[in-house]
Design a protein around this motif. Sequence first.
Motif: not given
Lengths: 263, 106, 133
Positions: A236-243
């Motif tokens: 989830f972090l990867e999804q939310a943070l990969l900007v």
Amino acid sequence: MRRRLPLVLGAVGAVALAVVGVRAFLGLPGAGEVPHPYAARAVAAAYAHTTPNAVVSVTLDQRGFDTLGEEFVLLAAAIGTVLLLRRLAEEAHEDRPHDYGPEDVFEAVRLVGALLLPAALLVGGYVVLHGHLSPGGGFQGGTVLASGLYLAYLAADYRTLERLGPPGVLDTAEGVGALGYAAVGFAGLIGGSAYLANDLPHGVWNSLLSAGTVPVLNVAIGLEVGAAFVLVVAKFLEQALLVPREDGDDGGDRDATAGEGEH
Amino acid sequence: MTDWILGLLVLLTAATATVVVLTRDPARQAAVLSAYGLMLALTMVALAAPDVALSQIGVGTAAVPLIVILAVARCERAVRASQADRAGRVGRPGDSAGDDQERERS
Amino acid sequence: MADVLPWLLYAGAGWIFLAGLYGLVTSRHLVHTVVCLSVTQSATYLLLLAVGWTRGGTAPIFADIGRHRRVVDPVVQAMTLTDVVVGAAMTALLLALSVQVAKRRGCVDPRLLRSLEQESEEERGRPAPGRSG
């Protein structure tokens, strides 16, 4: 009318459920006074296997087979989540350089995180290992271990979390935990009695190495639950943070989509 | 005495659950969910279930609200990107005629 | 208070269940729906623990109390504790599904998300098969 339909159906269903529920509750024995015959037998069985914690004895020893099923449900849910959140072909085609989100954290937060991380891991390990002696066990200890690694992300950044818990290692740990539980069951078969029978030496009451297979199963579950939760949150972090970085813009829309810094 | 504490905790838990449900903004709901997890854990302790309270605190106060906030952030970004896409496709910036038609028909 | 408490425990569990259902039905955001589902699930934890509770009973951990102390039921606690953790994993899976829906359909309002067939027909430019709204 169409917009109201779910509300109407929901209201009708809720009223029906309330009527049936009230009748059912009135038929239940009042909480607090009724004797529990199964409880008496469960406590007696826990004493027979020198497990002071009757709840863990019921979970891993007397109803160990149910917990095997629940553990594999957790494994399936974690695998499903990781699969659903993988980067799909369309996203890879975008091919823009990505950012991992904000990395500047207050020094105080960094210090507190660095101090609390080993403490949390230690407490998690303690809760897992002493599950058969005091409140605790694999499930509880696994979540405490996972929370320790969230601290690593909050106090530092996503890269630190990745380095502390590389996805390959976490995957392996999860699999080893799940397989370990099933394998310990086979030890019972090999020993000549039932699957998941508690055949290891029962040891002395209230000591760390007692209650037979229960500490081993606790460790397996703790490994699996901890790894599963860290994996899921990392995805989830990867999804939310990969900007995706805009062209010509150094940081992309960093402030608009930072995971926690939004509120 | 403990009866009063247990009764009060159950009432507070029911009230917090209502607040969780009535909070429409999912980002704020994550914070309220964390508080609800804590209330539920306290009720479990009052019901003499420390093992369950441990799991509830670890899971419902820390892990699930974190995942909810991250999911909300990702969903918001996806919705914004799709709206920008749709505006670009129709040809006029900020055109939301497509959305209005959808809403009328539903 | 003593005789109203059992009723209060069951009523509290029932209220939480119905509140969660209400939130589920009137939800306008998929993530809000998932959270309400988890609230509904937590009502069952309360119910299970209330069934096992005994007045004057303590936690079923015998490391420091005697053999014949009155304890609450450990069996329902065992059910509930695995339930809590596995329920959280389910919530994570549902949230991953919501993220996928947002990415593919660009919309997280359950009232506006229609069937797969209708949506893909419209995206390809053909009129949707005759179905009202």
